[in-house]
Design an enzyme around this catalytic site. Structure first.
Site, short mmCIF file in Angstrom:
data_model
loop_
_atom_site.label_atom_id
_atom_site.label_comp_id
_atom_site.label_asym_id
_atom_site.label_seq_id
_atom_site.Cartn_x
_atom_site.Cartn_y
_atom_site.Cartn_z
N ASP A 17 -8.84 0.82 6.28
CA ASP A 17 -7.90 0.64 7.38
C ASP A 17 -8.49 1.22 8.67
OD1 ASP A 17 -5.75 0.25 9.01
OD2 ASP A 17 -4.36 1.53 7.94
N GLY B 214 -7.79 8.30 7.21
CA GLY B 214 -7.95 8.58 8.62
C GLY B 214 -9.40 8.68 9.07
N ASP C 299 2.97 5.01 -5.48
CA ASP C 299 2.21 6.25 -5.29
C ASP C 299 3.08 7.46 -5.63
OD1 ASP C 299 0.71 8.37 -4.53
OD2 ASP C 299 0.36 7.71 -2.48
N ASP D 11 0.86 -1.19 0.00
CA ASP D 11 0.00 0.00 0.00
C ASP D 11 0.90 1.25 0.00
OD1 ASP D 11 -2.40 1.41 0.20
OD2 ASP D 11 -2.43 1.33 2.40
O1 G3H Z 1 -2.98 4.85 3.63
C1 G3H Z 1 -2.79 4.73 4.83
C2 G3H Z 1 -3.09 3.44 5.49
O2 G3H Z 1 -4.19 3.59 6.35
C3 G3H Z 1 -1.88 2.92 6.20
O3 G3H Z 1 -1.59 3.67 7.33
O4 G3H Z 1 0.83 4.25 7.04
O5 G3H Z 1 -0.27 4.36 9.29
O6 G3H Z 1 0.20 2.15 8.23
P1 G3H Z 1 -0.11 3.61 8.02
P1 13P Z 2 -9.02 4.75 5.55
O1 13P Z 2 -8.14 5.59 6.41
O2 13P Z 2 -10.26 5.50 5.14
O3 13P Z 2 -9.35 3.44 6.15
O4 13P Z 2 -8.22 4.46 4.17
C1 13P Z 2 -7.25 3.46 4.11
C2 13P Z 2 -6.44 3.52 2.86
O5 13P Z 2 -6.76 4.18 1.90
C3 13P Z 2 -5.21 2.71 2.83
O6 13P Z 2 -4.48 2.92 1.68
ZN ZN Z 3 -4.51 4.85 0.88
#
Ligand code: G3H
Ligand code: 13P
Ligand code: ZN
Length: 320
Positions: free
Chosen positions: A267, A190, A115, A93
């Protein structure tokens, strides 16, 4: 070099094709730890849904890249043990560099996101193309991004969203060779996506324009948590302080899932479900110090949440 095929994983090509034709979306759930992994697999087996298990840069730092790969391999075996060999994709991701994407491909990921959305257009094209050229040698699928989401993307914070420009998508897809495209139509990462009182409306008009430019091409929606209010309340009732947390209404996600949106990223809702249960258990049982007691409850709630999303929001249930 470890091939994802030897781990029992699949890339996203076939499942996106089916999702597009069947007018549903494949869920992409982030995971960082054992309990999240168990919950994702259990819920997707029980709802018979294909699934993308995705790992951010933060997750790789937190959990260790090698362990994550074994966890994904474990996920495949766990699904079989639970009775259903569902398609599982291991996806990077928000990959931020060629090196990160390469390292994931070399260690068994079946799909990567590069990205470059914050870069000038031509630089985004060049970086994405480089990743695609490497990934496709190993039959690994690649997600690119055009347009910038508001909020926080892996430590980079953006005040305002920068919607995807439909006039760029065809050229981007053609020049880079990506397999799917993440777009910006009003979602953000978020738990604070919208302000109280705001008219929450994703820009479906932009999505339609994009679909016209690249018919049948798989679109990805990031920042798609609904910020389940029941969890926000439990958190706040048990010592938390999440004020005015708001997300994308389920109805709008249902509409998106029926369109060319083939992947929906979630997430934050999972984080909220876990946190709500952990806070509740610890508040109600002040002497508890066995992590299995509170993480277990968090895991149970995550299973419920994911089944609900698959069955009633994304429509991916019974498609495995
Ligand atoms: O795009 C963001 C996802 O929610 C992952 O979050 O970078 O805190 O693991 P993180
Ligand atoms: P949320 O913060 O809306 O769950 O999005 C997660 C996301 O896009 C991870 O790449
Ligand atoms: Zn994302």
């Amino acid at each position: 070099m470890i091939s994802y095929k030897d781990l029992g994983l699949v890339n996203s090509k076939e499942i996106f094709k089916k999702a597009f034709e069947g007018q549903y979306a494949i869920p992409a759930y982030n995971f960082n730890n054992l309990e999240q992994m168990q919950a994702i697999v259990k819920a997707c087996v029980e709802s018979s849904s294909p699934v993308i298990m995705q790992v951010s840069k933060g997750a790789r730092n937190y959990a260790n890249e090698t362990l994550l790969r074994y966890m994904a391999q474990g996920a495949v075996e766990y699904a079989k043990e639970l009775g259903k060999n569902i398609p599982i994709v291991l996806h990077l991701d928000h990959g931020d560099s060629f090196e990160t994407a390469k390292s994931c491909i070399d260690s068994g990921f079946s799909s990567v996101m590069i990205d470059g959305s914050h870069l000038p257009y031509e630089e985004n094209v060049a970086l994405t193309k480089k990743v695609v050229e490497y990934a496709h040698k190993y039959d690994v699928t690649v997600e690119g991004e055009l347009g910038v989401l508001a909020g926080i993307e892996d430590e980079i914070s953006h005040e305002k969203s920068n919607y995807t420009r439909p006039e760029e998508v065809e050229d981007f897809v053609k020049k880079t060779g990506v397999d799917s495209l993440a777009i910006s139509i009003g979602t953000s990462h978020g738990a604070f996506k919208f302000k109280p009182g705001e008219d929450i409306q994703l820009r479906f008009d932009i999505l339609e324009e994009i679909e016209k430019k690249i018919p049948g091409f798989p679109i990805v929606l990031h920042g798609a948590s609904s910020v389940v209010q029941e969890y926000v309340k439990i958190i706040n009732d048990n010592g938390g302080e999440l004020k005015d947390a708001l997300g994308v209404p389920e109805e709008q996600l249902r509409k998106a899932a029926k369109s060319a949106v083939c992947k929906i990223n979630i997430d934050s809702d999972g984080r909220l479900a876990m946190t709500a249960m952990v806070r509740k258990v610890l508040t109600e049982n002040k002497g508890e110090f066995d992590p299995r007691k509170y993480l277990g409850k968090g895991r149970d709630e995550l299973v419920k949440l994911i089944k609900h999303k698959n069955e009633h929001v994304l429509g991916s249930a019974n498609r495995a």
